[in-house]
Enzyme design. Structure first.
Site, short mmCIF file in Angstrom:
data_model
loop_
_atom_site.label_atom_id
_atom_site.label_comp_id
_atom_site.label_asym_id
_atom_site.label_seq_id
_atom_site.Cartn_x
_atom_site.Cartn_y
_atom_site.Cartn_z
N LYS A 52 17.33 66.80 -22.43
CA LYS A 52 18.01 65.91 -23.39
C LYS A 52 17.49 66.19 -24.80
O LYS A 52 16.30 66.44 -24.99
CB LYS A 52 17.74 64.45 -22.99
CG LYS A 52 18.54 63.43 -23.79
CD LYS A 52 18.30 62.01 -23.27
CE LYS A 52 19.10 60.97 -24.04
NZ LYS A 52 18.90 59.59 -23.54
N SER A 127 22.96 56.86 -22.63
CA SER A 127 23.04 57.88 -23.65
C SER A 127 22.80 59.31 -23.13
O SER A 127 23.15 60.26 -23.82
CB SER A 127 22.02 57.59 -24.75
OG SER A 127 20.70 57.64 -24.23
N SER A 151 19.92 54.43 -19.80
CA SER A 151 20.49 55.72 -20.21
C SER A 151 20.31 56.88 -19.24
O SER A 151 20.93 57.92 -19.44
CB SER A 151 19.94 56.13 -21.56
OG SER A 151 20.65 55.47 -22.57
#
Ligand code: GLN
Length: 447
Positions: A52, A127, A151
């Protein structure tokens, strides 16, 4: 690794999960992995993974999907990245996300809109939407995400994969670009439970660089993957079966409960009265911490800097106005307001008190049960653009994930079937502090 890049070349034009590729370096890492060999116990060696983009990577752009960090190249690795490198895992590239991890659809990225791997008209969740879509579409075998209020788990649910939010303090946050420091945790996103357990073993452990990481021995999470849940006590909070949770998802949870009972577990209904207070408490606490953490993006030290300014104050104002997106600004304003002298007692302090009540709810349940079973999300993945101009609707979707971060306990989302329109449903299993091993054991039995 070569196959991963081939797959990315074929699919990422459609899925748009990656923000940066690390091809040259990754092929070198893969070569080194080959030379090291694949003896037993060396399970992550040569495994192509994505990271990420709010986790810093030495020499590779790390933007947190924000304009304010456009072209930012860190000069060190996050502790989790260092650990993965040491284990021989290959870093294929950086994955898209909501800007600074604020959001639930990855539509808040400054750079691109990632698509759901099962339906390109739907959001991948957020997210960590890029981390989920990259794994679900077969671009990488596993990825790392971060979870402040859901997330990792929500995008895992939306894409039919496995996502674990470890206990707060299990995994070092050193090198994770901070959103809300008392809630943030890094965790693994994988296609199955075994891979997930192995990956968590590799990234866990005390780190002198993160004073909130616990000095505990890391258990072998993969040791109890034997399908045995007989005698396990599983709590099923009745508040999960409410109007806001889709009937199909409620059915999937009941089906999972029945499966556990068939395997000899004891499933009982319990009550979690503070569930409804999770969202207001979370959005006050997370935004307050964010408003403080994001002060460092001032146009001087990192990334984007406004041009043609006439004063230092104008430099700050214009760099931040131009560098941050709408949702990030909304959180900074909300957080600054909650922390301000006149409103602190009514908002931030009150939210902290609610957080204590939420912790107590979990403690009460875990005094009598091994695990809590429930849904991960209230609906399956929604359409791109459907909620983008309604922030409150987007916040309400976090009902089932945020209390877990407020308490600091670990939770996993595992696939639990499909909706009538063919979208994946996520089942959530929550454990007591540092009992990820039990979670994996039960999750594996359900698989
Ligand atoms: N959707 C939540 C938010 O927008 C959770 C985000 C996260 O876990 N990073 O804050």
């Amino acid at each position: 690794t070569q196959a991963a890049f081939k797959r990315i070349a074929e699919t990422d034009g459609k899925v748009e999960a990656f923000l940066a590729l690390n091809e040259e370096e990754a092929l070198k890492q893969a070569q080194a992995a080959d030379e090291k060999g694949y003896a037993d116990g060396n399970v992550l060696n040569g495994i192509p993974m994505g990271i990420k983009d709010n986790i810093v990577t030495d020499g590779l752009t790390t933007t947190a999907a924000s304009r304010i960090l456009e072209d930012f190249v860190p000069i060190y690795d996050a502790t989790v990245v260092k650990k993965l490198k040491a284990a021989g895992a290959v870093n294929v590239g950086k994955l898209n996300m909501d800007e600074f991890a604020m959001g639930g659809s990855t539509e808040n990225s400054y750079y691109k809109k990632t698509k759901n791997a099962w339906d390109l008209t739907k959001v991948p969740g957020g997210s960590s939407g890029g981390s989920a879509a990259a794994v679900a579409s077969g671009e990488v075998i596993a990825s790392l995400g971060s979870d402040t209020g859901g997330s990792i788990r929500q995008p895992a649910a939306f894409n039919g994969i496995v996502g674990m939010k470890p206990t707060y303090g299990r995994v070092s946050r050193y090198g994770l670009i901070a959103f809300a420091s008392s809630l943030d945790q890094i965790g693994p996103m994988t296609r199955n439970v075994t891979d997930n357990a192995l990956l968590l073993e590799a990234i866990s452990g005390h780190d002198a660089k993160d004073s909130t990481s616990m000095n505990l021995e890391v258990p072998k999470f993969s040791a109890n993957l034997n399908g045995k849940v007989a005698g396990m006590k599983i709590a099923l909070p009745k508040e999960y079966f409410q109007e806001g949770v889709s009937a199909e998802i409620q059915d999937a949870v009941r089906k999972a409960a029945a499966q556990f009972e068939e395997m000899g577990a004891i499933v009982e209904e319990v009550s979690m009265p503070t569930l409804a207070y999770g969202i207001p408490a979370y959005y006050i606490i997370a935004s307050s911490e964010a408003s403080s953490n994001l002060q460092r993006f001032d146009g001087v030290r990192y990334g984007y800097r406004a041009e043609n300014v006439n004063s230092l104050e104008e430099l700050y104002i214009r760099s931040r106005s131009e560098g941050f997106g709408m949702e990030v600004k909304r959180r900074i304003m909300l957080g600054s307001f909650s922390l301000s002298a006149g409103f602190y007692d009514a908002y931030f302090k009150k939210a902290g008190q609610v957080r204590t009540l939420i912790k107590r709810d979990f403690a009460n349940i875990f005094a009598g049960y091994d695990l809590i079973l429930g849904p991960t999300t209230t609906t399956t993945a929604f359409g791109i653009g459907e909620k983008n101009d309604d922030p409150l609707a987007m916040y309400m979707d976090d009902l089932l994930t945020v209390t877990i971060n407020l308490a600091g306990v670990p939770a996993i989302s595992v696939p639990g079937g499909f909706s009538a329109d063919g979208m994946p449903i996520g089942i959530q299993l929550i454990g007591n502090y540092f009992e990820e091993g039990k979670i994996y054991q039960a999750a594996y039995a359900l698989e």
